[in-house]
Design a protein around this motif. Sequence first.
Motif: not given
Length: 521
Positions: A417-422
């Motif tokens: 999957g993928m991830w991000v820091v808001p």
Amino acid sequence: MNRQSTTVHPHRLVKAFAALSLAIVAAACSAAGSSKGVSSSTSTSSVVAKSGVTAQLDALKLINYLPEDSPHDTMWTNWNPAVLSTDFARIRSLHANTVRVTVFPPHAYYGYPQPTTVMLQRLHQLVQIASDTGIRVQLALFDSFTTWSDIAGSEQWARSVLQGYANDKEIAFVDIHNELDPDDPQQVAWAKTMLPFVKSIVGSVLVTVSKDDYLGPDAFCRLTRELAPVTPDFWDWHFYGVEGLAAGFFERVKACAAPLPLYLGEIGVATYPDSFINELPNSTAAYDAYQEYYFRVIADAARRLDLPPIGPWILTDLNSSGAAPDEILRYYYFGLFRSDGTPKPAAAFVSSYFAGKPISQSFNSNFEQSVTTPSGLLPALWRIWDAGDGSLAWDDSVAHSSTASLKVSNTDANGSGMWVVPVNAHVVPRQVVNASVWAKGENSAGYNLLSVSFFDSTGVYCGAVESKSLASGSRGWTQLTATGKAPRCANYVRLYLKSFSNTGDVWFDDVKYSAEPAPPG
């Protein structure tokens, strides 16, 4: 878990960049100028002076500077006033008002303990070029200096360099030494003498000492204690670490700096795609987009804590053509502009930021922005979570809204999957977080979900709240939600879109994240 280092200091790790120059800032006010010494007094006059210092720092819009073809000390030997004029005009075009430059007493050409006439003339010319361009100069002194026991020589050199700039509004402030080490008793003893000495020479010009983020906020707090009762006019801290940790770190450093103001004088991240940034797709486009985002996250954290505008490192990429084969090339690529003069995306943000515009909270939550990578087009700013096999793609043929989405297919039991820091990722224990995403499946299987994952102050995973999985099969757009309280360990969050054992296709779109007000206490 591998993570981005919190000590990404190009000038500490590569000799060619061992001392960085930055420039900053506002003219000194008369209230600050009325005090000739450095004092920790809490008298009424001292409180007024500190208030004046804060106003001056709030007005600073500083860019760190080294000429593209003359990094480190060679900017003074490869002297080129025409390049300075062009570069300072570019700094001014970003709505900046200060440039930081460094001088180097250990080198024979500069002269120590007595500076050479040529070098003093070149410094004077640089200050004049800056003034003609409409910007001020921050002077960083004693870079590469190590003879801490030579107080007499240090005072002679500082007096000779600075005596022509007493009460000079063209000088924003003076940093007596770039990134002092609080664990070196010799450096601390030297600084205790030199801080008040330099202040006695420059009068109303602000004087500080800087510290990097090596060993985190605790090392900065040690510096304030070791120097006591001697204090600068304000404290200067440099940060190159994980963006998610920034707000929590700044909060702690600001508390240790109090009652003096805190300034974030060096902030930066490189755009050379060498896989250094944890799980970011390894392409120039991905790193360029991330650099812009990094500055936004850091600037937003500073603004929320009522800190002055951050000081980006650095104006332009440095020419790496002469780099040794074993050099780490990323240290040449911290610029807001490429070496050919073209701006990176971060330059537009810095210009907008210095112009006082709002800071966008976008983290490409609707997947409209894509970047070219070795694996094809992927969503910008999002990083690859790829514990197992799977296919990730930016899909502009399927969307919940707008025109694109993230497509995840053929994942194994380990997940992908993928991830991000808001942008506003900082949380405190017991703070309630809310997140959602729209998901759509075609012959999907396994588990496909949204996770709000918590990380502690060292960047280590320490818990999560997760949504239910999208039901298997072919499903239309369905909203998945994750809500819960941050655990005791939590410092910041990441948003993960995860897929496990999915033999079909799943699309994710329109991610939302918010955190409720922090609980009292």
